[in-house]
Each structure stands twice: as C-alpha cells, then as structure tokens.
Design a protein around this motif. Sequence first.
Motif, PDB file in Angstrom:
ATOM      1  N   ILE A 208       0.843  -1.196   0.000  1.00 47.04           N
ATOM      2  CA  ILE A 208       0.000   0.000   0.000  1.00 47.04           C
ATOM      3  C   ILE A 208       0.876   1.242   0.000  1.00 47.04           C
ATOM      4  O   ILE A 208       1.710   1.420   0.883  1.00 47.04           O
ATOM      5  N   SER A 209       0.682   2.093  -1.001  1.00 50.81           N
ATOM      6  CA  SER A 209       1.351   3.389  -1.058  1.00 50.81           C
ATOM      7  C   SER A 209       0.309   4.460  -0.776  1.00 50.81           C
ATOM      8  O   SER A 209      -0.655   4.613  -1.530  1.00 50.81           O
ATOM      9  N   SER A 210       0.498   5.202   0.324  1.00 55.46           N
ATOM     10  CA  SER A 210      -0.525   6.129   0.812  1.00 55.46           C
ATOM     11  C   SER A 210       0.046   7.535   0.966  1.00 55.46           C
ATOM     12  O   SER A 210       0.445   7.954   2.062  1.00 55.46           O
ATOM     13  N   PRO A 211       0.075   8.331  -0.111  1.00 61.88           N
ATOM     14  CA  PRO A 211       0.687   9.664  -0.042  1.00 61.88           C
ATOM     15  C   PRO A 211      -0.025  10.657   0.862  1.00 61.88           C
ATOM     16  O   PRO A 211       0.586  11.627   1.317  1.00 61.88           O
ATOM     17  N   MET A 212      -1.323  10.444   1.144  1.00 60.50           N
ATOM     18  CA  MET A 212      -2.092  11.452   1.872  1.00 60.50           C
ATOM     19  C   MET A 212      -2.075  11.264   3.384  1.00 60.50           C
ATOM     20  O   MET A 212      -2.569  12.122   4.116  1.00 60.50           O
TER      21      MET A 212
ATOM     22  N   GLN B 253       4.048   5.293   3.871  1.00 58.24           N
ATOM     23  CA  GLN B 253       3.421   6.575   4.163  1.00 58.24           C
ATOM     24  C   GLN B 253       4.512   7.632   4.308  1.00 58.24           C
ATOM     25  O   GLN B 253       5.624   7.315   4.746  1.00 58.24           O
ATOM     26  N   PRO B 254       4.230   8.875   3.976  1.00 55.15           N
ATOM     27  CA  PRO B 254       5.257   9.919   4.061  1.00 55.15           C
ATOM     28  C   PRO B 254       5.803  10.101   5.474  1.00 55.15           C
ATOM     29  O   PRO B 254       5.042  10.183   6.436  1.00 55.15           O
ATOM     30  N   THR B 255       7.111  10.167   5.572  1.00 51.91           N
ATOM     31  CA  THR B 255       7.781  10.487   6.831  1.00 51.91           C
ATOM     32  C   THR B 255       7.906  12.004   6.959  1.00 51.91           C
ATOM     33  O   THR B 255       7.560  12.755   6.040  1.00 51.91           O
TER      34      THR B 255
ATOM     35  N   PRO C  94      -0.419  22.789   8.807  1.00 53.66           N
ATOM     36  CA  PRO C  94      -1.837  22.843   8.428  1.00 53.66           C
ATOM     37  C   PRO C  94      -2.393  21.529   7.903  1.00 53.66           C
ATOM     38  O   PRO C  94      -3.605  21.286   8.004  1.00 53.66           O
ATOM     39  N   ASP C  95      -1.534  20.676   7.325  1.00 56.74           N
ATOM     40  CA  ASP C  95      -2.032  19.435   6.738  1.00 56.74           C
ATOM     41  C   ASP C  95      -2.135  18.285   7.726  1.00 56.74           C
ATOM     42  O   ASP C  95      -2.628  17.210   7.394  1.00 56.74           O
ATOM     43  N   GLN C  96      -1.677  18.493   8.956  1.00 59.76           N
ATOM     44  CA  GLN C  96      -1.604  17.368   9.898  1.00 59.76           C
ATOM     45  C   GLN C  96      -2.956  16.758  10.271  1.00 59.76           C
ATOM     46  O   GLN C  96      -3.083  15.533  10.318  1.00 59.76           O
ATOM     47  N   PRO C  97      -3.988  17.546  10.560  1.00 61.78           N
ATOM     48  CA  PRO C  97      -5.273  16.908  10.894  1.00 61.78           C
ATOM     49  C   PRO C  97      -5.769  15.978   9.778  1.00 61.78           C
ATOM     50  O   PRO C  97      -6.203  14.858  10.059  1.00 61.78           O
ATOM     51  N   ALA C  98      -5.693  16.434   8.524  1.00 58.81           N
ATOM     52  CA  ALA C  98      -6.148  15.596   7.410  1.00 58.81           C
ATOM     53  C   ALA C  98      -5.274  14.358   7.264  1.00 58.81           C
ATOM     54  O   ALA C  98      -5.764  13.257   6.993  1.00 58.81           O
ATOM     55  N   ARG C  99      -3.978  14.524   7.446  1.00 62.60           N
ATOM     56  CA  ARG C  99      -3.073  13.373   7.321  1.00 62.60           C
ATOM     57  C   ARG C  99      -3.287  12.370   8.461  1.00 62.60           C
ATOM     58  O   ARG C  99      -3.225  11.155   8.247  1.00 62.60           O
ATOM     59  N   ARG C 100      -3.529  12.854   9.653  1.00 65.38           N
ATOM     60  CA  ARG C 100      -3.800  11.960  10.772  1.00 65.38           C
ATOM     61  C   ARG C 100      -5.104  11.198  10.554  1.00 65.38           C
ATOM     62  O   ARG C 100      -5.218  10.014  10.878  1.00 65.38           O
TER      63      ARG C 100
END
Length: 329
Positions: A230-234, A275-277, A245-251
């Motif tokens: 599984i490759s999950s960029p989001m 998943q992105p580090t 700002p993107d942390q809530p959506a990424r979490r």
Amino acid sequence: MSRIGLVLGAGGAVGHAFHAGVLAGLAEVTGWDGRDAEVIVGTSAGSVVGALLRAGLSGPDLAAHSTEVAMSEEGRRITARGDAARNDQPPIPTRPQRRAFRGASAPSALVRAALQPWNARPGALAAAALPEGRVPTELVASGLRPLFTKWPDRPLWIVAVDLERGRRVTFGREGAPTSTDVASAVAASCAIPAFFAPVSIGGVRYVDGGVHSPTNADLVSGLNLDLVVISSPMSVARTNPRFAPDQPARRLARFRLVREVARIRRTGIPALTFQPTDADLAVMGLNAMDPDRRADVTRRALESTRLRLARPDASERVSILASAPTPRS
C-alpha cells in the motif's frame, strides 16, 4: 510464486511522484515489478499510476519520467504516445479556480443524507455540498486514451464515488458499471470536488474516489493474496507530532488506513505500507497539485522506501516480494 496486491492511494501530482519513488524503490531493493501485481487498486492519483502500470510502464520508468532522466526504450514508447495526446491540452491548474457559489453539486444527495444520516459518509456529504469544479478531467484522461483499446486483462480496480448517492463504485471489478473505458474511469476517480468537473458515465456523475477513502485498501481484503503493498501519499508515518496545516487531514487518513489494514490482516493477508515520513513531508509541501515538486518528491520517496525495506520488521514481507515472479526485461 507470491501473489501481490498493490494499492495506490490519492494525492494529486505530488502523490503521483510519491508512488513513482515507492515503486522504483521496491523494484530496486526486492526485484518486484509493480506491473506484475495480481490486482491493482487505484484511487485518484493512484488510478493514474495504476493505469500506467497496466499499460506497461514500470516503476523505475515512472520514477525516471518524474525526475526527467533516461527511461527504458519501452518506457519511452509508452510515454511518447501519452505525451503526444496531451500536446494540445493546457497544464492542469495548481489551485482551484475561484468562482461564486451557485449551489451544491448534488442537492438530492444532501436530502438523502438528511433522511438517512446513518448511511452518510462525511467525505461524500462534503462533495455533494461543494460547488462543481470547472477544470475539465480530459486534462487527466487524454494521455491515457491512446494506451488502452480495452480494459486490461489483469485486474485494475479504479475507485470513484457516485455523487448523487454518495456510494463507492469500483470500475473494473465484478458488478461495477461496464459502460466505460480506462481513461474515463481514471478521470472520474481523479475528479476532486470543487476543482475538477464531475465525470458523467452512463448518465451518472462521479467524483474522486478519495471522497470515500484516500486508499480504499479494504477492497482487497479476503482476496487470495500473499501480501498487499500500500502506497498512501495522503497519510503520515508514525512520527513525532508536527504542527502543520495538513496534519489533521493526514492523521485522519492514517486512522482510516490503519482500520483498512486491520481488516486486511484479519483475513490472513499481511500488508506492507508506505506513508510519508517527516523528511518526505518537508519535500512534498502543502499543495498536492504542485508539479514543480515531482522530481524532488520522487527522489525522496525512493530513499524513504529503501530505508523502510531495510527495517527488521519488514524482512518477512520483503522475502515475500522477492519470491514473486521475476520482473520482465
């Protein structure tokens, strides 16, 4: 011979580049070729990459194209056909076009959700409430049309969402609508609400499959597979909390992915997720549609994949990948 499922999640132009780095890293470290996946599940940007794999473009060639270095002869032939078809198309905008609000995209879906709130998924509800986007999805589909005369023989599942009903539809899977082609299905899967215009197939309007889930990995649960990649960029890898700002959506995307992976593992199938580090996110930035970041993101994702596969907790799954069919020359 191992049977490997491949799940490619949403993520825009930057997500496409992330997938390219992951697939190139898998080929380099394990010898596994993403083109040999038993089934490919693609959502939004992942549907584009999945279609390119089924068209014959390898992971290393995807990465080479992203970083503008030399590709294989086969890769050059495939990309030349797609690039020629896109020559008369303008570039995809990097941000939504500003427009006055003229009502929801699917008011009937909002009424249905009000009457049956237990069936309403938040993403689908938001998509119905937002105004229609204006960017034509032909900007996405045009480069794929020359690559397919029919649906691929090997399973390619492309995820979109029926805008009016708010339900997930998986093109290419048994029971899904058959009145479409790969390019149109990919366009539907990529139709980000309020950015791209919905895609009409068989009289039904569809939007981005990420509205249902950024990965839709649960679709492979119960299949006769030895491993799911599984490759999950989001989403985001398990790291120290970041203030961005993107942390809530990424979490939230990570939370959904954890639930989907748990469902897969309950059926006895191991999973290997990418998943992105923090280091990846520093390169990816906040605008998923920014094409100027593609080369750097691909290179960074390639390095992160090497590190991920070298971890002791990945050794068993790496051995499964290494026992898969030998990549084609």
